[in-house]
Design a protein around this motif. Structure first.
Motif, PDB file in Angstrom:
ATOM      1  N   ALA A 175      -0.494 -85.518 -15.203  1.00 56.80           N
ATOM      2  CA  ALA A 175      -1.481 -85.498 -16.510  1.00 56.80           C
ATOM      3  C   ALA A 175      -0.519 -83.982 -17.633  1.00 56.80           C
ATOM      4  CB  ALA A 175      -2.648 -84.577 -16.836  1.00 56.80           C
ATOM      5  N   THR A 217     -10.208 -82.079 -13.843  1.00 57.93           N
ATOM      6  CA  THR A 217     -10.932 -82.257 -15.487  1.00 57.93           C
ATOM      7  C   THR A 217     -10.858 -80.945 -16.430  1.00 57.93           C
ATOM      8  OG1 THR A 217     -12.485 -84.309 -14.528  1.00 57.93           O
ATOM      9  CG2 THR A 217     -12.969 -83.471 -16.733  1.00 57.93           C
ATOM     10  N   VAL A 220      -7.257 -80.835 -17.245  1.00 62.11           N
ATOM     11  CA  VAL A 220      -7.194 -82.057 -18.877  1.00 62.11           C
ATOM     12  C   VAL A 220      -7.390 -81.548 -19.954  1.00 62.11           C
ATOM     13  CG1 VAL A 220      -7.674 -84.203 -19.022  1.00 62.11           C
ATOM     14  CG2 VAL A 220      -7.226 -83.989 -16.683  1.00 62.11           C
ATOM     15  N   ASN A 221      -8.621 -81.050 -19.288  1.00 54.53           N
ATOM     16  CA  ASN A 221      -9.598 -80.628 -20.768  1.00 54.53           C
ATOM     17  C   ASN A 221      -8.432 -79.570 -21.416  1.00 54.53           C
ATOM     18  OD1 ASN A 221     -11.528 -82.151 -20.701  1.00 54.53           O
ATOM     19  ND2 ASN A 221     -13.405 -80.975 -19.640  1.00 54.53           N
ATOM     20  N   HIS A 224      -5.794 -80.774 -23.613  1.00 56.15           N
ATOM     21  CA  HIS A 224      -6.580 -81.793 -24.308  1.00 56.15           C
ATOM     22  C   HIS A 224      -6.874 -80.818 -25.659  1.00 56.15           C
ATOM     23  CE1 HIS A 224      -7.666 -85.739 -22.282  1.00 56.15           C
ATOM     24  NE2 HIS A 224      -6.710 -85.568 -22.717  1.00 56.15           N
ATOM     25  N   ASN A 225      -7.445 -79.472 -25.576  1.00 54.32           N
ATOM     26  CA  ASN A 225      -7.423 -78.467 -26.547  1.00 54.32           C
ATOM     27  C   ASN A 225      -6.488 -78.207 -26.808  1.00 54.32           C
ATOM     28  OD1 ASN A 225     -10.627 -78.195 -26.336  1.00 54.32           O
ATOM     29  ND2 ASN A 225     -10.199 -76.943 -24.550  1.00 54.32           N
ATOM     30  N   GLU A 227      -3.652 -79.319 -26.863  1.00 56.33           N
ATOM     31  CA  GLU A 227      -3.150 -81.029 -27.555  1.00 56.33           C
ATOM     32  C   GLU A 227      -3.474 -80.744 -28.965  1.00 56.33           C
ATOM     33  OE1 GLU A 227      -2.859 -84.285 -25.856  1.00 56.33           O
ATOM     34  OE2 GLU A 227      -2.149 -85.458 -27.415  1.00 56.33           O
ATOM     35  N   GLN A 228      -4.985 -80.400 -29.335  1.00 57.00           N
ATOM     36  CA  GLN A 228      -5.380 -80.269 -30.514  1.00 57.00           C
ATOM     37  C   GLN A 228      -5.463 -79.753 -31.464  1.00 57.00           C
ATOM     38  OE1 GLN A 228      -9.883 -80.573 -29.324  1.00 57.00           O
ATOM     39  NE2 GLN A 228      -9.767 -83.110 -29.200  1.00 57.00           N
TER      40      GLN A 228
END
Ligand code: KG4
Ligand code: ZN
Length: 340
Positions: A175, A217, A220-221, A224-225, A227-228
Protein backbone atom coordinates in the motif's frame (compact mmCIF):
# COMPACT_ATOMS: atom_id res chain seq x y z
CA UNK A 1 20.97 -44.99 14.54
CA UNK A 2 24.51 -43.69 14.08
CA UNK A 3 25.75 -41.37 16.80
CA UNK A 4 26.02 -38.42 14.42
CA UNK A 5 23.65 -39.18 11.55
CA UNK A 6 24.07 -37.26 8.31
CA UNK A 7 20.75 -35.69 7.35
CA UNK A 8 19.74 -33.86 4.18
CA UNK A 9 17.09 -31.16 4.72
CA UNK A 10 14.92 -29.89 1.85
CA UNK A 11 12.71 -26.78 1.89
CA UNK A 12 10.49 -25.49 -0.94
CA UNK A 13 7.36 -24.18 0.83
CA UNK A 14 7.33 -20.68 -0.66
CA UNK A 15 9.89 -18.79 -2.74
CA UNK A 16 13.18 -20.22 -1.44
CA UNK A 17 14.62 -23.48 -2.78
CA UNK A 18 16.94 -24.75 -0.09
CA UNK A 19 18.95 -27.86 0.82
CA UNK A 20 21.19 -28.37 3.84
CA UNK A 21 23.36 -31.11 5.29
CA UNK A 22 23.59 -31.67 9.04
CA UNK A 23 25.96 -34.12 10.76
CA UNK A 24 24.94 -34.56 14.39
CA UNK A 25 24.82 -30.98 15.71
CA UNK A 26 27.11 -29.63 13.03
CA UNK A 27 25.67 -27.79 10.04
CA UNK A 28 27.86 -28.73 7.07
CA UNK A 29 26.04 -26.71 4.40
CA UNK A 30 22.90 -24.63 3.89
CA UNK A 31 22.28 -23.58 0.28
CA UNK A 32 19.42 -21.15 -0.35
CA UNK A 33 18.34 -20.12 -3.84
CA UNK A 34 15.92 -17.23 -3.47
CA UNK A 35 13.27 -16.32 -6.04
CA UNK A 36 12.64 -12.89 -4.54
CA UNK A 37 13.90 -11.06 -7.65
CA UNK A 38 11.62 -13.14 -9.89
CA UNK A 39 8.48 -12.35 -7.89
CA UNK A 40 9.30 -8.72 -7.11
CA UNK A 41 7.87 -7.41 -10.35
CA UNK A 42 4.51 -9.00 -9.49
CA UNK A 43 4.50 -7.46 -6.01
CA UNK A 44 4.25 -10.86 -4.30
CA UNK A 45 4.80 -14.59 -4.78
CA UNK A 46 3.01 -16.06 -7.83
CA UNK A 47 2.47 -19.73 -6.85
CA UNK A 48 2.68 -21.23 -10.36
CA UNK A 49 5.91 -19.36 -11.11
CA UNK A 50 7.33 -20.43 -7.73
CA UNK A 51 6.69 -24.13 -8.49
CA UNK A 52 8.31 -23.91 -11.92
CA UNK A 53 11.40 -22.26 -10.49
CA UNK A 54 11.66 -24.81 -7.69
CA UNK A 55 11.62 -27.50 -10.37
CA UNK A 56 14.65 -26.08 -12.16
CA UNK A 57 16.51 -25.25 -8.94
CA UNK A 58 15.91 -28.28 -6.74
CA UNK A 59 18.45 -30.79 -8.07
CA UNK A 60 21.33 -28.28 -8.52
CA UNK A 61 20.64 -26.91 -5.01
CA UNK A 62 20.73 -30.43 -3.49
CA UNK A 63 23.96 -31.23 -5.38
CA UNK A 64 25.54 -27.97 -4.20
CA UNK A 65 24.57 -28.66 -0.58
CA UNK A 66 26.14 -32.14 -0.76
CA UNK A 67 29.26 -30.77 -2.49
CA UNK A 68 29.74 -28.01 0.07
CA UNK A 69 29.30 -30.51 2.88
CA UNK A 70 31.80 -32.88 1.25
CA UNK A 71 29.44 -35.83 1.44
CA UNK A 72 28.01 -38.19 -1.20
CA UNK A 73 24.36 -39.17 -1.47
CA UNK A 74 25.30 -42.65 -0.24
CA UNK A 75 26.67 -41.13 3.02
CA UNK A 76 23.19 -39.87 3.94
CA UNK A 77 21.36 -41.54 6.84
CA UNK A 78 18.02 -39.76 6.44
CA UNK A 79 16.14 -37.00 4.64
CA UNK A 80 13.84 -34.36 6.13
CA UNK A 81 11.46 -32.39 3.93
CA UNK A 82 8.94 -29.64 4.59
CA UNK A 83 5.53 -31.10 3.64
CA UNK A 84 3.43 -28.17 4.95
CA UNK A 85 2.36 -25.49 5.51
CA UNK A 86 2.96 -23.57 2.31
CA UNK A 87 2.07 -23.29 -1.36
CA UNK A 88 0.99 -26.75 -2.38
CA UNK A 89 2.63 -26.71 -5.83
CA UNK A 90 5.88 -25.44 -4.33
CA UNK A 91 5.86 -28.00 -1.50
CA UNK A 92 5.24 -30.82 -3.98
CA UNK A 93 8.56 -30.18 -5.70
CA UNK A 94 10.55 -30.69 -2.48
CA UNK A 95 8.38 -33.60 -1.33
CA UNK A 96 8.75 -35.39 -4.70
CA UNK A 97 12.52 -34.91 -4.80
CA UNK A 98 12.83 -36.11 -1.19
CA UNK A 99 10.70 -39.19 -1.80
CA UNK A 100 12.66 -40.14 -4.92
CA UNK A 101 15.98 -39.79 -3.09
CA UNK A 102 14.80 -41.66 0.01
CA UNK A 103 13.49 -44.49 -2.18
CA UNK A 104 16.64 -44.72 -4.30
CA UNK A 105 18.95 -44.61 -1.28
CA UNK A 106 16.68 -46.76 0.88
CA UNK A 107 16.87 -44.35 3.84
CA UNK A 108 14.11 -42.95 6.08
CA UNK A 109 12.20 -39.82 5.13
CA UNK A 110 10.87 -37.41 7.77
CA UNK A 111 7.84 -35.19 7.04
CA UNK A 112 8.64 -31.85 8.66
CA UNK A 113 6.15 -29.18 9.74
CA UNK A 114 7.51 -25.82 8.54
CA UNK A 115 6.60 -23.88 11.69
CA UNK A 116 8.14 -26.47 14.00
CA UNK A 117 11.28 -26.21 11.82
CA UNK A 118 11.39 -22.41 12.24
CA UNK A 119 11.32 -22.93 16.02
CA UNK A 120 13.96 -25.70 15.86
CA UNK A 121 16.32 -23.34 13.97
CA UNK A 122 17.27 -22.00 17.40
CA UNK A 123 18.88 -25.31 18.42
CA UNK A 124 21.55 -24.76 15.76
CA UNK A 125 22.87 -21.60 17.40
CA UNK A 126 22.07 -22.42 21.01
CA UNK A 127 23.00 -26.03 21.82
CA UNK A 128 22.26 -25.33 25.49
CA UNK A 129 18.63 -24.49 24.68
CA UNK A 130 16.29 -27.12 26.13
CA UNK A 131 12.49 -27.29 26.47
CA UNK A 132 10.36 -26.15 28.13
CA UNK A 133 10.38 -22.75 26.42
CA UNK A 134 8.02 -20.42 24.61
CA UNK A 135 8.39 -19.55 20.92
CA UNK A 136 7.24 -16.28 19.39
CA UNK A 137 6.27 -17.41 15.90
CA UNK A 138 6.40 -14.53 13.42
CA UNK A 139 6.42 -15.60 9.79
CA UNK A 140 4.70 -14.79 6.51
CA UNK A 141 2.07 -17.47 7.08
CA UNK A 142 1.82 -18.04 10.84
CA UNK A 143 1.81 -15.89 13.95
CA UNK A 144 1.42 -16.51 17.63
CA UNK A 145 3.06 -18.00 20.68
CA UNK A 146 3.91 -21.70 20.93
CA UNK A 147 4.74 -23.67 24.02
CA UNK A 148 7.53 -26.17 23.47
CA UNK A 149 7.47 -28.90 26.12
CA UNK A 150 9.84 -31.33 24.45
CA UNK A 151 11.94 -31.65 21.32
CA UNK A 152 8.86 -33.10 19.63
CA UNK A 153 6.08 -31.45 21.61
CA UNK A 154 4.74 -28.14 20.26
CA UNK A 155 1.43 -26.45 21.20
CA UNK A 156 0.18 -23.11 19.82
CA UNK A 157 -1.23 -21.25 22.82
CA UNK A 158 -1.95 -17.97 21.03
CA UNK A 159 -2.57 -17.53 17.30
CA UNK A 160 -3.77 -14.99 14.80
CA UNK A 161 -7.37 -15.42 13.71
CA UNK A 162 -6.75 -13.90 10.26
CA UNK A 163 -3.57 -12.50 8.62
CA UNK A 164 -0.06 -13.40 9.75
CA UNK A 165 2.29 -10.63 10.89
CA UNK A 166 4.59 -11.01 7.83
CA UNK A 167 1.56 -10.88 5.56
CA UNK A 168 0.53 -7.61 7.25
CA UNK A 169 4.04 -6.18 6.77
CA UNK A 170 3.95 -7.17 3.09
CA UNK A 171 0.43 -5.79 2.49
CA UNK A 172 1.13 -2.49 4.24
CA UNK A 173 4.39 -2.16 2.29
CA UNK A 174 2.49 -2.73 -0.93
CA UNK A 175 0.00 0.00 0.00
CA UNK A 176 2.99 2.30 0.59
CA UNK A 177 4.41 1.47 -2.85
CA UNK A 178 7.41 -0.43 -1.43
CA UNK A 179 8.85 -3.48 -3.22
CA UNK A 180 8.25 -7.13 -2.23
CA UNK A 181 9.05 -8.47 0.34
CA UNK A 182 7.82 -5.51 2.33
CA UNK A 183 8.96 -6.57 5.81
CA UNK A 184 12.65 -5.64 5.41
CA UNK A 185 11.66 -2.38 3.63
CA UNK A 186 9.39 -1.32 6.49
CA UNK A 187 12.10 -2.29 8.99
CA UNK A 188 14.63 -0.11 7.14
CA UNK A 189 12.37 2.95 6.73
CA UNK A 190 11.07 2.73 10.30
CA UNK A 191 14.58 3.35 11.63
CA UNK A 192 14.41 6.99 10.54
CA UNK A 193 10.76 7.50 11.54
CA UNK A 194 8.78 8.30 14.68
CA UNK A 195 5.98 6.06 15.91
CA UNK A 196 3.68 9.09 16.17
CA UNK A 197 0.53 7.80 14.40
CA UNK A 198 -2.01 5.86 16.49
CA UNK A 199 -2.68 2.54 14.79
CA UNK A 200 -4.52 0.72 17.53
CA UNK A 201 -4.65 -3.03 17.87
CA UNK A 202 -8.10 -4.32 16.79
CA UNK A 203 -8.96 -6.86 19.49
CA UNK A 204 -11.18 -9.76 18.43
CA UNK A 205 -12.14 -13.00 20.12
CA UNK A 206 -10.31 -14.28 23.20
CA UNK A 207 -7.61 -12.21 24.90
CA UNK A 208 -4.84 -14.54 23.70
CA UNK A 209 -5.95 -14.32 20.06
CA UNK A 210 -4.39 -11.92 17.59
CA UNK A 211 -5.77 -10.18 14.51
CA UNK A 212 -3.64 -8.43 11.90
CA UNK A 213 -6.16 -7.78 9.19
CA UNK A 214 -7.81 -4.87 11.07
CA UNK A 215 -4.43 -3.24 11.69
CA UNK A 216 -3.56 -3.45 7.99
CA UNK A 217 -6.96 -1.89 7.09
CA UNK A 218 -6.35 0.93 9.59
CA UNK A 219 -3.10 1.81 7.82
CA UNK A 220 -4.72 1.60 4.37
CA UNK A 221 -7.62 3.84 5.55
CA UNK A 222 -5.13 6.35 6.96
CA UNK A 223 -3.37 6.50 3.58
CA UNK A 224 -6.68 6.95 1.72
CA UNK A 225 -7.70 9.79 4.03
CA UNK A 226 -4.45 11.62 3.36
CA UNK A 227 -4.82 11.00 -0.38
CA UNK A 228 -8.31 12.54 -0.36
CA UNK A 229 -6.91 15.63 1.34
CA UNK A 230 -4.16 15.76 -1.28
CA UNK A 231 -1.46 15.16 1.37
CA UNK A 232 1.52 12.80 1.18
CA UNK A 233 2.22 10.34 4.00
CA UNK A 234 5.48 10.50 5.91
CA UNK A 235 6.64 6.98 5.00
CA UNK A 236 9.17 6.48 7.82
CA UNK A 237 6.58 7.58 10.42
CA UNK A 238 3.88 5.30 8.98
CA UNK A 239 6.35 2.38 8.98
CA UNK A 240 7.54 3.03 12.54
CA UNK A 241 3.97 3.41 13.82
CA UNK A 242 2.63 0.28 12.09
CA UNK A 243 5.68 -1.77 13.13
CA UNK A 244 5.38 -0.69 16.77
CA UNK A 245 1.76 -1.85 16.99
CA UNK A 246 2.26 -5.05 14.94
CA UNK A 247 5.23 -6.18 17.03
CA UNK A 248 3.79 -4.87 20.31
CA UNK A 249 0.67 -7.04 19.96
CA UNK A 250 2.77 -10.16 19.64
CA UNK A 251 5.20 -9.14 22.39
CA UNK A 252 2.20 -8.63 24.70
CA UNK A 253 0.99 -12.18 24.03
CA UNK A 254 4.47 -13.47 24.81
CA UNK A 255 4.46 -11.53 28.10
CA UNK A 256 1.01 -12.93 28.91
CA UNK A 257 2.28 -16.47 28.19
CA UNK A 258 5.39 -16.00 30.37
CA UNK A 259 3.22 -14.84 33.27
CA UNK A 260 0.65 -17.60 32.85
CA UNK A 261 3.08 -20.51 32.37
CA UNK A 262 6.01 -19.42 34.52
CA UNK A 263 8.31 -20.38 31.62
CA UNK A 264 11.10 -17.83 31.41
CA UNK A 265 12.88 -18.84 28.21
CA UNK A 266 11.58 -17.36 24.95
CA UNK A 267 12.84 -17.92 21.42
CA UNK A 268 11.88 -16.08 18.26
CA UNK A 269 11.07 -17.93 15.03
CA UNK A 270 10.17 -17.13 11.42
CA UNK A 271 11.01 -14.44 8.88
CA UNK A 272 9.75 -11.50 10.95
CA UNK A 273 12.13 -12.43 13.77
CA UNK A 274 14.74 -10.69 11.58
CA UNK A 275 12.91 -7.42 12.35
CA UNK A 276 15.09 -5.04 14.34
CA UNK A 277 12.24 -3.56 16.40
CA UNK A 278 10.93 -7.04 17.28
CA UNK A 279 14.39 -7.98 18.54
CA UNK A 280 14.72 -4.76 20.52
CA UNK A 281 11.25 -5.06 21.99
CA UNK A 282 11.56 -8.71 23.09
CA UNK A 283 14.97 -8.00 24.58
CA UNK A 284 13.61 -5.02 26.55
CA UNK A 285 10.52 -6.97 27.69
CA UNK A 286 12.74 -9.88 28.69
CA UNK A 287 14.81 -7.61 30.93
CA UNK A 288 11.71 -6.06 32.43
CA UNK A 289 9.73 -9.25 32.95
CA UNK A 290 12.63 -11.57 33.71
CA UNK A 291 12.78 -13.85 30.68
CA UNK A 292 15.76 -14.91 28.54
CA UNK A 293 15.30 -14.37 24.85
CA UNK A 294 17.06 -16.12 21.96
CA UNK A 295 16.98 -15.12 18.30
CA UNK A 296 18.09 -17.26 15.37
CA UNK A 297 20.93 -15.65 13.39
CA UNK A 298 19.60 -13.57 10.45
CA UNK A 299 20.45 -16.31 7.93
CA UNK A 300 18.20 -18.79 9.77
CA UNK A 301 15.22 -16.45 10.30
CA UNK A 302 13.75 -16.66 6.80
CA UNK A 303 13.15 -19.94 4.99
CA UNK A 304 16.08 -22.38 4.89
CA UNK A 305 16.67 -26.12 4.89
CA UNK A 306 19.05 -26.15 7.88
CA UNK A 307 16.07 -25.81 10.21
CA UNK A 308 14.32 -28.67 8.38
CA UNK A 309 17.35 -30.94 8.85
CA UNK A 310 17.49 -30.10 12.59
CA UNK A 311 13.81 -30.87 12.98
CA UNK A 312 14.25 -34.21 11.13
CA UNK A 313 17.20 -35.07 13.39
CA UNK A 314 15.03 -34.57 16.49
CA UNK A 315 12.24 -36.69 15.00
CA UNK A 316 14.73 -39.42 14.14
CA UNK A 317 16.35 -39.33 17.59
CA UNK A 318 12.95 -39.71 19.27
CA UNK A 319 12.00 -42.66 17.08
CA UNK A 320 9.18 -40.82 15.27
CA UNK A 321 7.84 -43.01 12.47
CA UNK A 322 9.31 -42.03 9.09
CA UNK A 323 6.91 -40.93 6.35
CA UNK A 324 5.78 -43.44 3.77
CA UNK A 325 6.33 -42.91 0.08
CA UNK A 326 2.74 -41.76 -0.42
CA UNK A 327 3.52 -38.60 1.59
CA UNK A 328 1.65 -35.63 0.11
CA UNK A 329 2.04 -31.86 0.48
CA UNK A 330 -0.39 -30.15 2.87
CA UNK A 331 -1.04 -26.45 2.35
CA UNK A 332 -2.77 -25.79 5.70
CA UNK A 333 -0.81 -27.53 8.40
CA UNK A 334 -1.05 -26.37 11.96
CA UNK A 335 0.65 -27.10 15.25
CA UNK A 336 -1.76 -28.60 17.77
CA UNK A 337 -3.74 -25.93 19.59
CA UNK A 338 -4.00 -25.13 23.27
CA UNK A 339 -4.59 -22.10 25.43
CA UNK A 340 -2.44 -19.83 27.55
O1 KG4 B 1 9.39 -17.33 7.60
P1 KG4 B 1 9.39 -16.71 6.28
O2 KG4 B 1 10.66 -16.65 5.49
O3 KG4 B 1 8.34 -17.41 5.35
C1 KG4 B 1 7.18 -17.97 5.83
O4 KG4 B 1 7.25 -19.06 6.43
O5 KG4 B 1 6.14 -17.31 5.66
O6 KG4 B 1 8.81 -15.25 6.46
C2 KG4 B 1 8.70 -14.35 5.41
C3 KG4 B 1 8.15 -13.05 5.97
C4 KG4 B 1 7.77 -12.06 4.87
O7 KG4 B 1 6.45 -11.61 5.14
C5 KG4 B 1 8.79 -10.95 5.05
O8 KG4 B 1 8.29 -9.67 4.69
C6 KG4 B 1 9.08 -11.03 6.53
O9 KG4 B 1 9.15 -12.41 6.79
N1 KG4 B 1 10.35 -10.39 6.92
C7 KG4 B 1 10.42 -9.31 7.73
C8 KG4 B 1 11.79 -8.95 7.84
N2 KG4 B 1 12.52 -9.86 7.11
C9 KG4 B 1 11.61 -10.74 6.56
N3 KG4 B 1 9.44 -8.60 8.34
C10 KG4 B 1 9.81 -7.54 9.08
N4 KG4 B 1 11.10 -7.14 9.22
C11 KG4 B 1 12.11 -7.81 8.63
N5 KG4 B 1 13.38 -7.40 8.80
ZN1 ZN C 1 8.90 -19.81 6.81
Amino acid sequence: MRENPIILGIETSCDETSAAVLRGDELLSNVISSQIEIHRRFGGVVPEIASRNHLTAILPVIDEALDKAGVCKTDLDAIGVTYGAGLVGALLVGVSAAKALAYALNIPLYAVNHIEAHIAANYLSYPQLQPPFLAVVASGGHTGVARVDGRNDFTMISSTTDDAIGEAFDKVARALGLPYPGGPEIDRLARTGEANIEFMERKRGKAAELSYSGLKTAVVNYLHNLEQKGENPNLPDVCASFQKTAVGMLADRAAQAVKATGITTVVAAGGVSANSYLRERLKADGEKLGYMVYFPPMSLCTDNAAMVAVRARDMMAAGVKPASLDLNAVSYLKIKGGSI
